[in-house]
Design a protein around this motif. Structure first.
Motif, PDB file in Angstrom:
ATOM      1  N   THR A 248       0.831  -1.203   0.000  1.00  0.00           N
ATOM      2  CA  THR A 248       0.000   0.000   0.000  1.00  0.00           C
ATOM      3  C   THR A 248       0.865   1.252   0.000  1.00  0.00           C
ATOM      4  N   TYR A 249       1.891   1.248   0.844  1.00  0.00           N
ATOM      5  CA  TYR A 249       2.824   2.388   0.856  1.00  0.00           C
ATOM      6  C   TYR A 249       3.571   2.491  -0.471  1.00  0.00           C
ATOM      7  N   ARG A 252       1.349   4.157  -3.017  1.00  0.00           N
ATOM      8  CA  ARG A 252       1.241   5.601  -2.814  1.00  0.00           C
ATOM      9  C   ARG A 252       2.488   6.315  -3.317  1.00  0.00           C
ATOM     10  N   ASP A 267      -6.065  11.657   6.631  1.00  0.00           N
ATOM     11  CA  ASP A 267      -4.794  11.031   6.239  1.00  0.00           C
ATOM     12  C   ASP A 267      -4.926   9.525   6.031  1.00  0.00           C
ATOM     13  N   LEU A 271      -4.448   7.361   2.534  1.00  0.00           N
ATOM     14  CA  LEU A 271      -3.522   6.244   2.399  1.00  0.00           C
ATOM     15  C   LEU A 271      -4.236   5.002   1.870  1.00  0.00           C
TER      16      LEU A 271
END
Length: 324
Positions: A248-249, A252, A267, A271
């Motif tokens: 997921t990071y 992004r 936030d 995300l």
């Protein structure tokens, strides 16, 4: 393997191949006027239930056909398995789960391939059919379109909770499989019935990554309404505990140079727009005057639907995706 049921073939698509362990299967040609859709997808397990993993991996692969407006015609198994370390009963359960979804999709199983590996991996090579005039693509977005999502988000977070054996992981796994084993065939029916020209399925790049692909292909800007995003039960709680997968990071970061986040957007939700999904729903691009019709058509088929964004005219390259 002998315990597995014979693959159903009610329309006689398989002409030859299963009787004597042939190296290839011979199929009847699809109906006249239909184009072929070819795709392949393979997954590692996301939970602890082999049969439901098989269902999930099959549904995930079949979804690529649905996303372009097609219908599955035939599928071939791909299974990597540590046969020297795990009982073959587990492999049989995986294949049985996959067969259930192939049959539910109206396709036929046309054989496959297995190999010895240190880790379990399973998926399908799928052949689908579609009428050329009914194809939907990433490049079909038009300014003014609204984006309709057909499954809630959060499989990446829930799978992380399951792998960590976090408190509540049993409920997380049940919720995870509830959605990942669900086929997108009703959403594809609506896509075809309404003559929609743009759609995608939400998988490893997350909602943000996949709609960004559409925005760039269509030379438009897509605005995602983060407050309107639906999440599976428990996702936001587990994400607050830090159970957000590395993918997921990575999603992004990969999309950052084309993404603008409006001040004040939550936030965590911003995300989770990029949460890496397994067997996610479809995003249908619908003319605004037909949005209610799309939601109603899905409801008539027992499918949920959420309006999660809209399409605007071409913007700056660093604002192809706007999180609002």
């Amino acid at each position: 393997m002998d315990r597995l049921p014979r693959p159903p073939d009610p329309t006689g698509r398989v002409l030859h191949g299963f009787e004597h362990n042939e190296d290839a299967v011979i199929l009847r040609s699809p109906p006249p006027g239909m184009a072929l859709v070819q795709t392949v997808d393979v997954l590692a397990p996301i939970g602890n239930n082999p049969r439901r993993f098989g269902q999930t991996a099959a549904a995930n692969a079949l979804s690529d056909v649905y996303a372009v407006g097609g219908e599955p015609w035939a599928a071939m198994n791909i299974l990597a398995y540590p046969a020297s370390e795990l009982p073959l009963d587990v492999a049989a359960e995986i294949l049985a789960g996959g067969l259930e979804k192939i049959a539910e999709a109206g396709a036929v199983l046309a054989g496959g391939h297995t190999l010895e590996d240190e880790e379990i991996k399973y998926g399908l090579s799928v052949t689908g059919v579609v009428r050329p005039e009914q194809v939907a693509s990433n490049a079909g977005l038009v300014p003014g379109d609204v984006l309709v999502l057909t499954k809630p988000l959060g499989t990446g977070v829930l799978a992380t909770a399951v792998k960590a054996a976090w408190p509540g992981s049993e409920d997380a796994e049940e919720e995870l499989y509830r959605w990942t084993t669900h086929l997108n065939h009703h959403a594809a029916e609506v896509l075809r019935a309404m003559g929609l020209k743009a759609a995608t399925d939400i998988t490893g790049f997350g909602l943000g990554g996949h709609v960004l692909e559409m925005a760039r292909a269509s030379n438009v800007t897509v605005e995602v309404d983060c407050a309107a995003l639906p999440f599976m039960n428990g996702v936001e709680d587990h994400a607050t505990d830090g159970l957000v997968p590395a993918g997921t990071y990575a999603n992004r970061r990969h999309c950052a140079c084309h993404t603008h986040t409006v001040a004040g957007v939550d936030d965590l939700r911003a995300l989770l727009v990029f949460d890496a999904q397994t067997s996610g729903g479809l995003v249908l691009a619908v003319p605004p005057e037909r949005a209610d019709e799309a939601v109603q058509r899905l409801a008539e088929r027992g499918e949920p639907a959420w309006i999660v964004g809209r399409v605007s005219a071409e913007g700056r390259a660093d604002e192809r995706l706007v999180l609002a």
